[in-house]
Design a protein around this motif. Sequence first.
Motif, PDB file in Angstrom:
ATOM      1  N   ARG B 175       0.888  -1.199   0.129  1.00  0.00           N
ATOM      2  CA  ARG B 175       0.003   0.273   0.167  1.00  0.00           C
ATOM      3  C   ARG B 175       0.797   1.376   0.137  1.00  0.00           C
ATOM      4  O   ARG B 175       0.450   2.291  -0.782  1.00  0.00           O
ATOM      5  CB  ARG B 175      -0.765  -0.175   1.037  1.00  0.00           C
ATOM      6  CG  ARG B 175      -1.947  -1.188   1.306  1.00  0.00           C
ATOM      7  CD  ARG B 175      -2.588  -1.024   2.419  1.00  0.00           C
ATOM      8  NE  ARG B 175      -1.897  -1.483   3.572  1.00  0.00           N
ATOM      9  CZ  ARG B 175      -2.365  -1.828   4.851  1.00  0.00           C
ATOM     10  NH1 ARG B 175      -3.456  -1.800   5.225  1.00  0.00           N
ATOM     11  NH2 ARG B 175      -1.493  -2.044   5.777  1.00  0.00           N
ATOM     12  N   ALA B 178       2.376   1.687  -3.511  1.00  0.00           N
ATOM     13  CA  ALA B 178       1.449   2.190  -4.356  1.00  0.00           C
ATOM     14  C   ALA B 178       1.270   3.615  -3.952  1.00  0.00           C
ATOM     15  O   ALA B 178       1.170   4.626  -5.185  1.00  0.00           O
ATOM     16  CB  ALA B 178       0.237   1.418  -4.508  1.00  0.00           C
ATOM     17  N   ALA B 179       0.893   4.072  -3.003  1.00  0.00           N
ATOM     18  CA  ALA B 179       0.787   5.329  -2.529  1.00  0.00           C
ATOM     19  C   ALA B 179       1.993   6.397  -2.925  1.00  0.00           C
ATOM     20  O   ALA B 179       1.865   7.579  -3.390  1.00  0.00           O
ATOM     21  CB  ALA B 179       0.748   5.602  -1.065  1.00  0.00           C
ATOM     22  N   ALA B 182       1.906   6.942  -6.450  1.00  0.00           N
ATOM     23  CA  ALA B 182       0.858   8.011  -6.651  1.00  0.00           C
ATOM     24  C   ALA B 182       0.919   9.132  -6.668  1.00  0.00           C
ATOM     25  O   ALA B 182       0.699  10.239  -7.098  1.00  0.00           O
ATOM     26  CB  ALA B 182      -0.426   7.449  -5.951  1.00  0.00           C
ATOM     27  N   ALA B 333       1.061  -4.138  -3.962  1.00  0.00           N
ATOM     28  CA  ALA B 333       0.965  -2.782  -4.521  1.00  0.00           C
ATOM     29  C   ALA B 333       0.066  -2.935  -5.729  1.00  0.00           C
ATOM     30  O   ALA B 333      -0.830  -1.997  -5.873  1.00  0.00           O
ATOM     31  CB  ALA B 333       2.439  -2.221  -5.034  1.00  0.00           C
ATOM     32  N   ARG B 334       0.018  -4.197  -6.548  1.00  0.00           N
ATOM     33  CA  ARG B 334      -0.807  -4.390  -7.593  1.00  0.00           C
ATOM     34  C   ARG B 334      -2.049  -4.506  -7.213  1.00  0.00           C
ATOM     35  O   ARG B 334      -2.961  -3.963  -7.799  1.00  0.00           O
ATOM     36  CB  ARG B 334      -0.314  -5.721  -8.605  1.00  0.00           C
ATOM     37  CG  ARG B 334       1.219  -5.351  -9.058  1.00  0.00           C
ATOM     38  CD  ARG B 334       1.531  -6.576  -9.739  1.00  0.00           C
ATOM     39  NE  ARG B 334       2.759  -6.205 -10.691  1.00  0.00           N
ATOM     40  CZ  ARG B 334       3.909  -6.873 -10.981  1.00  0.00           C
ATOM     41  NH1 ARG B 334       3.825  -8.357 -10.446  1.00  0.00           N
ATOM     42  NH2 ARG B 334       4.708  -6.646 -11.766  1.00  0.00           N
ATOM     43  N   ALA B 336      -3.355  -3.054  -4.567  1.00  0.00           N
ATOM     44  CA  ALA B 336      -4.061  -1.483  -4.508  1.00  0.00           C
ATOM     45  C   ALA B 336      -4.320  -0.802  -5.545  1.00  0.00           C
ATOM     46  O   ALA B 336      -5.174  -0.088  -5.671  1.00  0.00           O
ATOM     47  CB  ALA B 336      -2.853  -0.827  -3.603  1.00  0.00           C
ATOM     48  N   ARG B 337      -3.551  -1.196  -6.622  1.00  0.00           N
ATOM     49  CA  ARG B 337      -3.727  -0.631  -8.043  1.00  0.00           C
ATOM     50  C   ARG B 337      -4.948  -1.084  -8.454  1.00  0.00           C
ATOM     51  O   ARG B 337      -5.784  -0.029  -8.892  1.00  0.00           O
ATOM     52  CB  ARG B 337      -2.798  -1.095  -9.078  1.00  0.00           C
ATOM     53  CG  ARG B 337      -3.070  -0.740 -10.160  1.00  0.00           C
ATOM     54  CD  ARG B 337      -2.146  -1.320 -11.172  1.00  0.00           C
ATOM     55  NE  ARG B 337      -2.017  -2.586 -11.291  1.00  0.00           N
ATOM     56  CZ  ARG B 337      -1.501  -3.629 -12.203  1.00  0.00           C
ATOM     57  NH1 ARG B 337      -0.666  -3.113 -12.923  1.00  0.00           N
ATOM     58  NH2 ARG B 337      -1.512  -5.035 -11.783  1.00  0.00           N
ATOM     59  N   LEU B 340      -7.728   0.565  -6.423  1.00  0.00           N
ATOM     60  CA  LEU B 340      -7.798   2.121  -6.725  1.00  0.00           C
ATOM     61  C   LEU B 340      -8.428   2.334  -8.354  1.00  0.00           C
ATOM     62  O   LEU B 340      -9.243   3.408  -8.386  1.00  0.00           O
ATOM     63  CB  LEU B 340      -6.417   2.585  -7.050  1.00  0.00           C
ATOM     64  CG  LEU B 340      -6.190   4.092  -6.932  1.00  0.00           C
ATOM     65  CD1 LEU B 340      -6.673   4.607  -5.643  1.00  0.00           C
ATOM     66  CD2 LEU B 340      -4.672   4.349  -7.006  1.00  0.00           C
TER      67      LEU B 340
END
Lengths: 345, 345
Positions: B175, B178-179, B182, B333-334, B336-337, B340
């Motif tokens: 997370r 990914a954040a 972003a 992370a994927r 989280a993507r 999102l």
Amino acid sequence: MKTRITELLGIRYPIFLSGMSWISVPMMVAAVSNAGGLGILATGPMDPEETRKAIREIRSLTDKPFGCNATLLMPGAMANAKVLLQEQVPVINFALGKGDWLVREAHKYGGKVFATVVNARHARRAQDYGADGVIATGNEAAAHGEAVTTMVLVPSLADVLDIPVVAAGGIADGRGLAAALALGAEGVAMGTRFMTTRESPLHRNYKALSIQMGVTDTLYSKRFDGIWCRVLKTEAAEKALKRRIDLLAAFVNSRDVARQMKMPYGKLLIGILASGWGNAMKMANMANGFKAFQLATEEGDLNRGLLPVGQATGLIHDEPTVAELVERIVAEARQAREGLAARLD
Amino acid sequence: MKTRITELLGIRYPIFLSGMSWISVPMMVAAVSNAGGLGILATGPMDPEETRKAIREIRSLTDKPFGCNATLLMPGAMANAKVLLQEQVPVINFALGKGDWLVREAHKYGGKVFATVVNARHARRAQDYGADGVIATGNEAAAHGEAVTTMVLVPSLADVLDIPVVAAGGIADGRGLAAALALGAEGVAMGTRFMTTRESPLHRNYKALSIQMGVTDTLYSKRFDGIWCRVLKTEAAEKALKRRIDLLAAFVNSRDVARQMKMPYGKLLIGILASGWGNAMKMANMANGFKAFQLATEEGDLNRGLLPVGQATGLIHDEPTVAELVERIVAEARQAREGLAARLD
């Protein structure tokens, strides 16, 4: 957009206007709700009659959901909170106190209640007595964040709560919205960013400063209003850092507060003094902070005013309308999503 | 994955191991590089010969790119940095000083140089003299972050720099990765999370504490080693907060430092005293901090040790291998993507 927050509240975008005293006034609240977010009225500086009038004014300006805050630590907050229940406001956002009775009463008419929290203990307690969500305030936020930053607070709360988390602190654009969602939040609350919009009543002196100043231009201390508080780094704020508490000013300012709240001052003073020296000092600090915040926000006073802002003030470079801002943030968040998608392949 | 950092360095994932004294040793560095990230060797506690040996050890354990740090403020850092150039290490990460000469020399053999920064002024200066990227350390990070948090620092730097930003502080899972992406980062650096992995040499006493403790369990003060520094909130750390600087201990500890660096102590002492009282006190503080960090990390000393950790320590609940951790972070992370993508539609 579709998150647990948009679904729960029936709003288009999971973007809250934080309830900021003298800024989150009916026109601002309605502007944010009309733009698809959720405006939250600041009831701190108002007496019950003014609160009722403000709620009705919001309803005349928008048919969208909106919220009202209740800072339970403040004198007069209880009386205002009762008005929120009588007026059946769609969302109540309480802070600095226990809101179990608010949850109980609001749920009777279908209202939703959000607790503003800075740690997991408070968040869990709010969930336990039925709050519908929490607003997690990171260290970088304006005014009353504690030590833990948004980057860490949000995932740590998302891990232990069933109710949705709204991230507050450090968010001023679509990158921040996308990041908050990636961290596990279901929405964001913004104060500092909304403060510098066309509709915001923030005095132009401070709008200009907010646009000019950078991410390092805030100060964080207990000296401003007695609890940890972040404000814009002005000469006045640097002076306030060095000053000991001015009891004479507190006496005068607390009379101002009482007058504003239409509370009998003698009763207020006796109540405060009876609550012990520690609490009296806290109230004295709060009265001085309250006055300084009002001088900044309403009068633009650069010598005696203090403006609560978050570090995100350094990410603000313009004064758009609320609607322009909200649309831009959503577009930027979608852009961040595309960038992320490409990079994570 | 594909970001400007993976492209620039020829690595699989844009995940750096921060150069942590006594933790980022050759085996750890190689483990992270072999897992697809970039291990960064901590040269702080080593003399030039040990540094050279460590670099050769890393090369015997991996054929992937790796880095070495150079904390320019520390005694002996210059001599170590020269070894990094002689050995032509792929990536040099300098901090707390001006690294223009490192950039110049490293670029001659195709090395890349990253500056660790806490504000835009330092970041711009590093870019101006040719650094290939910056590592932006947020307030929530272990040890030496300043006031600005990752959530705000990263986008503010991405806005003013052409070179890529690596986010450090508050990141312990996918997370966070990914954040950070972003927010405008092209990669992340993690210290606290890598500290508690199977391969990490951190003493088991502190691994256990890191797993147990929460996001509020850090202390941030200048009292630990003379500059703003975040450590694990142990009894020892709370005592250190209240203590005035112990000059006798500093005298003993600085002899330790000199011995470890194989520097003639008399010369070191005279140099320090000649640099003025302010600087001597800073060095005395650093010597005490250095000793306390070593006692925690290597010996697991809970009474006298201090462990630099970030707030992300509260997001750590296990002790995976480095490879497991890196793969998990990328998978998260994927995830989280995907979350999102669905929510931003």
